[in-house]
Write a protein that holds these residues in place. Structure first.
Motif, mmCIF file in Angstrom:
data_model
loop_
_atom_site.group_PDB
_atom_site.id
_atom_site.type_symbol
_atom_site.label_atom_id
_atom_site.label_comp_id
_atom_site.label_asym_id
_atom_site.label_seq_id
_atom_site.Cartn_x
_atom_site.Cartn_y
_atom_site.Cartn_z
ATOM 1 N N ALA A 100 0.871 -1.218 0.063
ATOM 2 C CA ALA A 100 -0.154 0.083 -0.057
ATOM 3 C C ALA A 100 0.940 1.189 0.083
ATOM 4 O O ALA A 100 0.503 2.269 -0.604
ATOM 5 N N TYR A 101 2.092 1.147 0.719
ATOM 6 C CA TYR A 101 2.962 2.305 0.816
ATOM 7 C C TYR A 101 3.391 2.623 -0.662
ATOM 8 O O TYR A 101 3.613 3.809 -1.064
ATOM 9 N N ARG A 102 3.874 1.508 -1.390
ATOM 10 C CA ARG A 102 4.428 1.789 -2.571
ATOM 11 C C ARG A 102 3.614 2.388 -3.644
ATOM 12 O O ARG A 102 3.729 2.951 -4.528
ATOM 13 N N ALA A 103 2.131 1.528 -3.609
ATOM 14 C CA ALA A 103 1.152 2.205 -4.466
ATOM 15 C C ALA A 103 0.641 3.626 -4.141
ATOM 16 O O ALA A 103 0.278 4.164 -5.119
ATOM 17 N N LEU A 104 0.781 3.904 -2.899
ATOM 18 C CA LEU A 104 0.418 5.292 -2.379
ATOM 19 C C LEU A 104 1.472 6.468 -3.083
ATOM 20 O O LEU A 104 0.642 7.253 -3.807
ATOM 21 N N TRP A 105 2.424 6.196 -3.242
ATOM 22 C CA TRP A 105 3.555 6.943 -3.477
ATOM 23 C C TRP A 105 4.016 6.612 -4.982
ATOM 24 O O TRP A 105 4.949 7.401 -5.561
ATOM 25 N N ASN A 106 3.587 5.537 -5.555
ATOM 26 C CA ASN A 106 4.034 4.926 -6.773
ATOM 27 C C ASN A 106 5.604 5.009 -7.072
ATOM 28 O O ASN A 106 6.062 5.802 -7.909
ATOM 29 N N LEU A 107 6.354 4.610 -6.024
ATOM 30 C CA LEU A 107 7.745 4.600 -6.104
ATOM 31 C C LEU A 107 7.895 3.113 -6.550
ATOM 32 O O LEU A 107 7.370 2.157 -6.592
ATOM 33 N N ASP A 108 9.458 3.206 -7.253
ATOM 34 C CA ASP A 108 9.827 1.938 -7.800
ATOM 35 C C ASP A 108 10.133 0.888 -6.753
ATOM 36 O O ASP A 108 10.871 1.377 -5.579
ATOM 37 N N ALA A 109 9.967 -0.281 -6.655
ATOM 38 C CA ALA A 109 10.305 -1.423 -5.727
ATOM 39 C C ALA A 109 11.727 -1.428 -5.815
ATOM 40 O O ALA A 109 12.281 -1.653 -4.549
ATOM 41 N N PHE A 110 12.474 -1.276 -6.780
ATOM 42 C CA PHE A 110 13.972 -1.479 -6.723
ATOM 43 C C PHE A 110 14.573 -0.464 -5.829
ATOM 44 O O PHE A 110 15.389 -0.586 -5.227
ATOM 45 N N GLU A 141 17.050 0.347 0.611
ATOM 46 C CA GLU A 141 17.104 1.017 1.827
ATOM 47 C C GLU A 141 17.368 2.446 1.819
ATOM 48 O O GLU A 141 18.346 2.673 2.379
ATOM 49 N N PRO A 142 16.580 3.272 1.176
ATOM 50 C CA PRO A 142 16.938 4.613 1.189
ATOM 51 C C PRO A 142 16.826 5.315 2.432
ATOM 52 O O PRO A 142 16.067 4.753 3.376
ATOM 53 N N THR A 143 17.280 6.489 2.570
ATOM 54 C CA THR A 143 17.031 7.380 3.936
ATOM 55 C C THR A 143 15.943 8.074 3.845
ATOM 56 O O THR A 143 15.022 7.925 2.932
ATOM 57 N N ASP A 144 15.263 8.416 5.093
ATOM 58 C CA ASP A 144 13.989 8.969 5.181
ATOM 59 C C ASP A 144 14.106 10.128 4.705
ATOM 60 O O ASP A 144 13.106 10.618 3.647
ATOM 61 N N SER A 145 15.155 11.146 4.650
ATOM 62 C CA SER A 145 15.116 12.389 4.016
ATOM 63 C C SER A 145 15.255 12.176 2.428
ATOM 64 O O SER A 145 14.591 12.724 1.513
ATOM 65 N N GLY A 146 15.951 10.915 2.008
ATOM 66 C CA GLY A 146 16.050 10.797 0.637
ATOM 67 C C GLY A 146 14.376 10.456 0.013
ATOM 68 O O GLY A 146 14.383 11.023 -1.215
ATOM 69 N N VAL A 147 13.876 9.482 0.729
ATOM 70 C CA VAL A 147 12.310 9.348 -0.007
ATOM 71 C C VAL A 147 11.630 10.766 0.153
ATOM 72 O O VAL A 147 10.917 10.905 -0.749
ATOM 73 N N LEU A 148 11.695 11.488 1.156
ATOM 74 C CA LEU A 148 10.877 12.923 1.256
ATOM 75 C C LEU A 148 11.279 13.677 0.097
ATOM 76 O O LEU A 148 10.578 14.351 -0.567
ATOM 77 N N GLU A 149 12.704 13.683 -0.251
ATOM 78 C CA GLU A 149 13.234 14.517 -1.453
ATOM 79 C C GLU A 149 12.740 13.862 -2.490
ATOM 80 O O GLU A 149 12.331 14.852 -3.480
ATOM 81 N N GLU A 150 12.891 12.663 -2.629
ATOM 82 C CA GLU A 150 12.068 12.059 -3.981
ATOM 83 C C GLU A 150 10.718 12.501 -4.064
ATOM 84 O O GLU A 150 10.252 12.620 -5.227
ATOM 85 N N LEU A 151 10.124 12.465 -3.123
ATOM 86 C CA LEU A 151 8.571 12.641 -3.276
ATOM 87 C C LEU A 151 8.093 14.090 -3.587
ATOM 88 O O LEU A 151 7.180 14.552 -4.240
ATOM 89 N N ARG A 152 9.090 14.880 -2.890
ATOM 90 C CA ARG A 152 9.150 16.600 -3.175
ATOM 91 C C ARG A 152 9.209 16.869 -4.454
ATOM 92 O O ARG A 152 8.800 17.682 -5.217
ATOM 93 N N LEU A 153 10.184 16.221 -5.251
ATOM 94 C CA LEU A 153 10.716 16.431 -6.479
ATOM 95 C C LEU A 153 9.625 16.106 -7.379
ATOM 96 O O LEU A 153 9.205 16.554 -8.669
ATOM 97 N N SER A 154 9.026 15.008 -7.229
ATOM 98 C CA SER A 154 7.807 14.407 -7.920
ATOM 99 C C SER A 154 6.380 15.368 -7.571
ATOM 100 O O SER A 154 5.460 14.879 -8.233
#
Length: 834
Positions: A370-380, A385-398
């Motif tokens: 559900a988390y992956r589908a919610l943000w439409n992030l790549d499973a790879f 194991e990205p960092t919390d800040s890295g995930v937020l930055e990826e979502l902000r850019l998207s």
């Protein structure tokens, strides 16, 4: 005894001690004894010879007795001399022994006084002790304070000394102990039972003895410590063992004995029962040789079950010692925990709520689908194991995160969860219009778990719900019925204005959510404790029995209120009040009118019954006289007279049939109609009914079409009533059939019923009149030439229902009517009509 003088033979003889003496004899003997001393035996012999010459035989007996006494005295004197000599020798020996004992006593006292000590002696028959020695040895001044152990010993030692002294005096139990007084002086105490006396010796233990005493104290402490350790080891739930240099068991505890199924530890040691198998013991031996000890997990069979032990084995001076901790449950729990974590992960992966777990280093360790589908992030990407800040930055850019003016500050506030101790909740409004409820929960290991719940639909539903609530409120306020909803606590939760108006309740009172009891008291002048109101109150306040009720309240102001309760979820109750005063008044008027009509109808029926009975007798007379006039024996009639007589006969027969029908209906209505059951031939009954209407068929130019199988057979019924039913049906069909038409009579037999159906091609019956055609005296011409009393079909239905059957009617206006009678094959006789 004083001497007496007795006389015998003419002369007097002196008596000495009761024995007679011859004076003449005694005196010469005495004189001779004085002259020449002789031996006692010779003197006695001479005395006997001299006496025998001068005395008689009686005196000889006396002398013999005297001689015996003398001999006894001599022997006794000799024995006395010997006893006295022996006594003198014993006395001399006793004096010597006493002197020796005194010397020994002096030496013992000298020895006792060489060391500071106190002797306490209790004689066997006395409770008073004899105390000798220096009481200062134990640190007291007075001797009697020696036995007050509590004055110079601590409480525990004093109690032990008192018990030891009591056992010594009561049972002679010896003891020996050493202790230190309150003054710090070492004392050795010994108790003995000597020659029936209890002796207590208290002496100072100094020098070597003091050292021995200290050693004894340390030894005793070590023994107690060893005993404590042994007791602890015995009570340990884990097996403990020691071995000698050869590897043989020298000690095991109770847990070890239970593990190897031995009766006790001694048996396990004696039989050298091993807990671990050979390979495990060899591994332990190799580890001891290599490094001096072994620590690891080894399998073992305990009570027939395979278990795992964490074994610790180390080398000792005399061999080795080991401890085995049962790790089976821990291993099982670890496996169960791993399975539980895996199950939780699988469960979380199936949740519709997005879940993401970050460790203390803020790296992603788990996410669900559900988390992956919610943000439409790549499973790879997520598996890296990205960092919390890295995930937020990826979502902000998207452009998937909320638009924040200061993104850095917003992220710092979000990451404050890594330092928090309680969960926090956030609401994110995403650019795509979705609304997320985000919960950050600190983990025990320092990480954070994010829960992302899409509440867009829920918020929309809440908004719609609020709109529905407003619409519902407006709807309730515009209802004519009073509506009130009571919560499970019996208080008003919802109401409309009609409820307040019906019961004259003020809005201010209802705004305070009053209890049903308060409302009942306020409305008491109107309902007056009506039973219906009490039942309503019980339903509102009930816990278990919450059944819906409906009732009517006739209030004191003359109004009538219908009330209804409906149980709602969560223990609530809906109550409605409807003012039906006008309807009730109209209903009462209609009921009164209906009762009047029913009374009038009853009077009419009673009148018809009475008139029918009254008409039957004169009609019977008329019919009799008509038959008499038609009889040729009474005389011939002219043709015109014969024609008139035929008219009279037809009219009287018709009138008689009508009267009989009315009487039959009256009998059925009274419940006194009896059926004469028997076999009924169906074809013959149809033929008889057809013959009854033959003249009407001919007069109207109608054709009767009879349809029945030749083998239709018979059934059980009242033949007369069945024929009467068919006759009425045919007569009714003939009356409504147009000239030249056809009337059809059909008979069919099924497995359980016999069906008669009569069909005409008349004008038909309107739908609104079908239900009334079976009523008494209900008749309509419907554009035909029919004129009747309106009781034919009523009688048909009554007879059929008496047989347990039913009557059905179907009609189409302009096409005709069909009346169907269904008789059961096995007739169930009914005594009363339906």
């Amino acid at each position: 005894m004083p001497d007496t003088i007795r006389r015998s033979g003419g002369y007097a003889r002196p008596w000495l001690g009761g024995f007679p003496l011859a004076v003449g004899v005694v005196a010469p003997l005495s004189a001779r004894a004085e002259e020449s001393p002789k031996t006692p035996s010779l003197a006695l012999h001479e005395f006997v010879l001299g006496a025998s010459r001068s005395i008689d035989h009686h005196e000889i007996a006396v002398l013999a007795l005297l001689a015996g006494l003398l001999v006894f005295a001599v022997v006794t004197a000799i024995m006395l001399l010997r006893a006295r000599a022996h006594s003198a020798r014993l006395e001399a020996s006793a004096h010597d022994e006493i002197a020796a004992l005194r010397a020994a006593l002096d030496r013992a006292n000298a020895l006792l006084l060489t060391e500071p000590q106190v002797m306490v002696d209790w004689p066997a028959a006395s409770d008073e002790p004899i105390i000798d020695g220096d009481p200062a040895v134990v640190g007291v001044a007075a001797p009697h304070r020696v036995l007050a152990f509590g004055s110079w010993l601590d409480a525990a030692k004093a109690t032990a000394m008192e018990k030891a002294v009591e056992a010594l005096r009561a049972r002679g139990e010896a003891f020996s102990t050493a202790f230190t007084t309150l003054g710090g002086r070492p004392i050795e105490a010994q108790g003995r039972a000597i020659a029936g006396r209890a002796v207590l010796r208290l002496k100072d233990a100094s020098g070597v003895k003091r050292e021995l005493l200290d050693l004894a104290g340390r030894h005793e402490a070590l023994l107690r410590e060893v005993a404590s350790f042994r007791a602890l080891i015995e009570r340990l739930p884990s097996p403990v063992w020691t071995r000698d240099a050869s590897g043989r068991l020298t000690f095991v505890n109770a847990a070890y004995a239970r593990a190897v199924e031995a009766r006790d530890a001694a048996e396990a040691v004696e039989r050298n029962l091993e807990l671990l198998d050979r390979s495990a013991r060899d591994a332990i031996a190799r580890a001891r040789i290599a490094g001096g000890g072994y620590a690891g997990r080894l399998p073992a069979v305990v009570a027939g079950a395979r278990r795992s032990f964490d074994v610790l084995d180390f080398q000792t001076e005399t061999g080795s010692a080991g401890l085995g901790i049962d790790a089976t449950e821990a291993e099982t729990m670890r496996s169960a925990l791993a399975r539980m974590v895996d199950a939780h992960r699988r469960t979380l992966d199936r949740l519709s709520t997005g879940v993401a777990m970050f460790d203390a280093n803020q790296r992603l360790t788990f996410y669900n689908a559900a988390y992956r589908a919610l943000w439409n992030l790549d499973a790879f990407y997520l598996d890296g194991e990205p960092t919390d800040s890295g995930v937020l930055e990826e979502l902000r850019l998207s452009r998937k995160l909320p638009e924040e003016q200061d993104f850095r500050q917003w992220k710092m506030q979000l990451h404050a969860a890594y330092r928090a101790v309680e969960a926090a909740e956030h609401t994110w409004h995403l650019p795509d219009g979705r609304t997320l409820r985000v919960v950050t929960t600190p983990n025990p290991d320092g990480g954070v778990t994010y829960l992302f719940d899409d509440v867009t639909e829920r918020l929309d539903l809440e908004r719609r719900f609020q709109e529905l609530i407003r619409v519902q409120g407006e709807t309730l306020d515009n209802l004519a019925e009073g509506v009130a909803v009571f919560a499970s606590d019996g208080r008003v939760r919802l109401h409309n204005s009609a409820f307040a108006r019906i019961w004259n309740l003020s809005p201010q009172m209802l705004a305070e959510r009053p209890h049903i009891e308060t409302i009942s008291a306020q409305c008491q002048p109107l309902h007056g404790d009506d039973p219906t109101w009490q039942a309503l109150r019980q339903v509102v306040t009930a816990i278990d029995s919450r059944e819906a009720i409906a009732g009517r309240l006739e209030r004191r102001d003359g109004s009538v209120i219908d009330c209804t309760t409906v149980p709602l979820p969560a223990g609530a109750t809906l109550v409605t009040f409807h003012d039906v005063t006008d309807s009730v008044n109209v209903e009462r008027a209609l009921r009164e009118r209906n009762e009047a009509l029913e009374d009038a109808d009853k009077i009419k029926i009673d009148f018809v019954h009475h008139v029918s009975y009254e008409l039957r007798s004169p009609l019977t007379n008329i019919i009799g006289f008509v038959h008499l006039l038609g009889d040729p024996s009474t005389g011939a009639l002219a043709a015109k007279q014969r024609e008139y007589l035929d008219y009279i006969t037809v009219s009287t027969n018709t009138l008689l049939a009508l009267i009989n029908n009315i009487l039959d209906l009256a009998t059925i209505d009274a419940g006194r109609m009896q059926l004469n059951l028997g076999p009924v031939d169906i074809l013959q009954t149809i033929a008889a009914a057809a013959e009854g209407v033959q003249d009407r068929l001919v007069g109207a130019g109608l054709v009767l079409d009879t349809r029945a199988a030749r083998d239709i057979g018979s059934f059980v019924a009242d033949e007369r009533r069945v024929r009467q039913v068919l006759f009425n049906l045919l007569a009714n069909a003939v009356s409504f059939s147009p000239p030249g038409g056809t009337v059809t009579l059909r008979a069919e037999r099924s497995a359980d019923a016999l069906v008669f159906a009569v069909t005409d091609r008349g004008p038909g019956i309107p739908q609104e009149m079908l239900e009334r055609v079976f009523d008494w005296f209900e008749t309509h011409s419907l554009g035909s030439q029919h004129r009747g009393a309106g009781i034919g079909l009523s009688l048909v239905r009554s007879f059929v229902e008496l047989h347990g059957g039913t009557v059905e009617i179907s009609s189409v206006v302009g096409e005709g009517t069909t009346v169907t009678c269904i008789f059961p094959i096995a007739a169930a006789v009914e005594l009363t009509a339906a």
